[in-house]
Write a protein that holds these residues in place. Structure first.
Motif, PDB file in Angstrom:
ATOM      1  N   HIS A 134      -7.268   1.990   5.561  1.00 21.40           N
ATOM      2  CA  HIS A 134      -7.244   0.570   5.209  1.00 21.40           C
ATOM      3  C   HIS A 134      -6.231  -0.176   6.077  1.00 21.40           C
ATOM      4  O   HIS A 134      -6.510  -1.284   6.545  1.00 21.40           O
ATOM      5  CB  HIS A 134      -6.931   0.389   3.725  1.00 21.40           C
ATOM      6  CG  HIS A 134      -6.951  -1.029   3.291  1.00 21.40           C
ATOM      7  ND1 HIS A 134      -8.124  -1.750   3.144  1.00 21.40           N
ATOM      8  CD2 HIS A 134      -5.951  -1.896   3.003  1.00 21.40           C
ATOM      9  CE1 HIS A 134      -7.831  -2.994   2.789  1.00 21.40           C
ATOM     10  NE2 HIS A 134      -6.512  -3.099   2.687  1.00 21.40           N
ATOM     11  N   HIS A 192      -7.556  -0.660   9.514  1.00 22.83           N
ATOM     12  CA  HIS A 192      -8.524  -1.773   9.449  1.00 22.83           C
ATOM     13  C   HIS A 192      -7.792  -3.117   9.426  1.00 22.83           C
ATOM     14  O   HIS A 192      -8.158  -4.044  10.151  1.00 22.83           O
ATOM     15  CB  HIS A 192      -9.397  -1.600   8.203  1.00 22.83           C
ATOM     16  CG  HIS A 192     -10.127  -2.824   7.799  1.00 22.83           C
ATOM     17  ND1 HIS A 192     -11.303  -3.220   8.387  1.00 22.83           N
ATOM     18  CD2 HIS A 192      -9.839  -3.759   6.857  1.00 22.83           C
ATOM     19  CE1 HIS A 192     -11.706  -4.359   7.826  1.00 22.83           C
ATOM     20  NE2 HIS A 192     -10.843  -4.697   6.901  1.00 22.83           N
ATOM     21  N   GLU A 193      -6.775  -3.248   8.573  1.00 22.77           N
ATOM     22  CA  GLU A 193      -6.023  -4.504   8.475  1.00 22.77           C
ATOM     23  C   GLU A 193      -5.385  -4.875   9.814  1.00 22.77           C
ATOM     24  O   GLU A 193      -5.470  -6.017  10.254  1.00 22.77           O
ATOM     25  CB  GLU A 193      -4.909  -4.378   7.416  1.00 22.77           C
ATOM     26  CG  GLU A 193      -5.371  -4.530   6.012  1.00 22.77           C
ATOM     27  CD  GLU A 193      -5.478  -5.977   5.562  1.00 22.77           C
ATOM     28  OE1 GLU A 193      -4.657  -6.822   5.970  1.00 22.77           O
ATOM     29  OE2 GLU A 193      -6.395  -6.251   4.780  1.00 22.77           O
ATOM     30  N   TRP A 201       0.798  -1.217   0.000  1.00 21.79           N
ATOM     31  CA  TRP A 201       0.000   0.000   0.000  1.00 21.79           C
ATOM     32  C   TRP A 201       0.834   1.271   0.000  1.00 21.79           C
ATOM     33  O   TRP A 201       0.481   2.239  -0.683  1.00 21.79           O
ATOM     34  CB  TRP A 201      -0.972  -0.008   1.174  1.00 21.79           C
ATOM     35  CG  TRP A 201      -2.121  -0.905   0.901  1.00 21.79           C
ATOM     36  CD1 TRP A 201      -2.273  -2.205   1.308  1.00 21.79           C
ATOM     37  CD2 TRP A 201      -3.263  -0.604   0.112  1.00 21.79           C
ATOM     38  NE1 TRP A 201      -3.446  -2.720   0.828  1.00 21.79           N
ATOM     39  CE2 TRP A 201      -4.080  -1.762   0.099  1.00 21.79           C
ATOM     40  CE3 TRP A 201      -3.686   0.526  -0.574  1.00 21.79           C
ATOM     41  CZ2 TRP A 201      -5.292  -1.799  -0.585  1.00 21.79           C
ATOM     42  CZ3 TRP A 201      -4.894   0.485  -1.240  1.00 21.79           C
ATOM     43  CH2 TRP A 201      -5.676  -0.671  -1.238  1.00 21.79           C
TER      44      TRP A 201
END
Length: 168
Positions: free
Chosen positions: A143, A146-147, A67
């Protein structure tokens, strides 16, 4: 080594808040692994799952790399544990060690922090080929939070299974 987990601020600007929550979750994963041997870190949850604490650390190194470096940084770098782009390869911690997994993870976290700090704003965008669309740095940070949050839940159960230690 004792892991330092600093709780996120209750009042802060958006970028500082996102940074703090992401670092808190990073520290939580590291804390869940603290004091365990390589063998304990490789211990799998339950058949047929191959999930282990060391596998989670390796997976999160790939997530950070993908990412921040590959998407936002537009770097042409392969995955850490798979030349074929197989994200599942990181979960297989057979023969892996704390030293190699944490070295790779810490290196990727430092790259991620640098890329985020150097970005002009959270509105910086880049193309995410797996999603086939543009994503913002803001989305990437959310994200990753969240991960980490999801996988830290797994880490809670894995750690409890190793030595009975519980707690977030």
């Amino acid at each position: 080594m004792t892991v330092e987990r600093i709780g996120p601020p209750t009042v802060a600007g958006e970028r500082e808040m996102l940074r703090a929550f992401l670092d808190y979750h990073r520290a939580t994963l590291e804390w869940k692994c603290e004091g365990l041997s390589d063998e304990d870190l490789r211990r799998r949850s339950m058949p047929p799952s191959t999930l282990s604490l060391l596998g989670l650390v390796r997976h999160m190194a790939e997530v950070e790399r993908t990412w921040f470096r590959r998407v936002i940084g537009k770097e042409d770098v392969p995955l850490v544990w798979s030349d074929e782009g197989d994200y599942q390869a990181a979960y297989d911690a057979t023969g892996a060690t704390r030293a190699e997994a944490f070295a790779a993870w810490r290196e990727e976290v430092e790259h991620s922090r640098r890329i985020e700090r150097e970005a002009e704003s959270l509105d910086v965008t880049a193309y995410q080929p797996r999603w086939e669309q543009e994503v913002s740095l803001r989305l990437v940070m959310l994200h990753l939070i969240h991960e980490y949050a999801r996988h830290n839940g797994h880490a809670d159960f894995l750690r409890e299974g190793v030595d009975g230690t519980v707690g977030a």
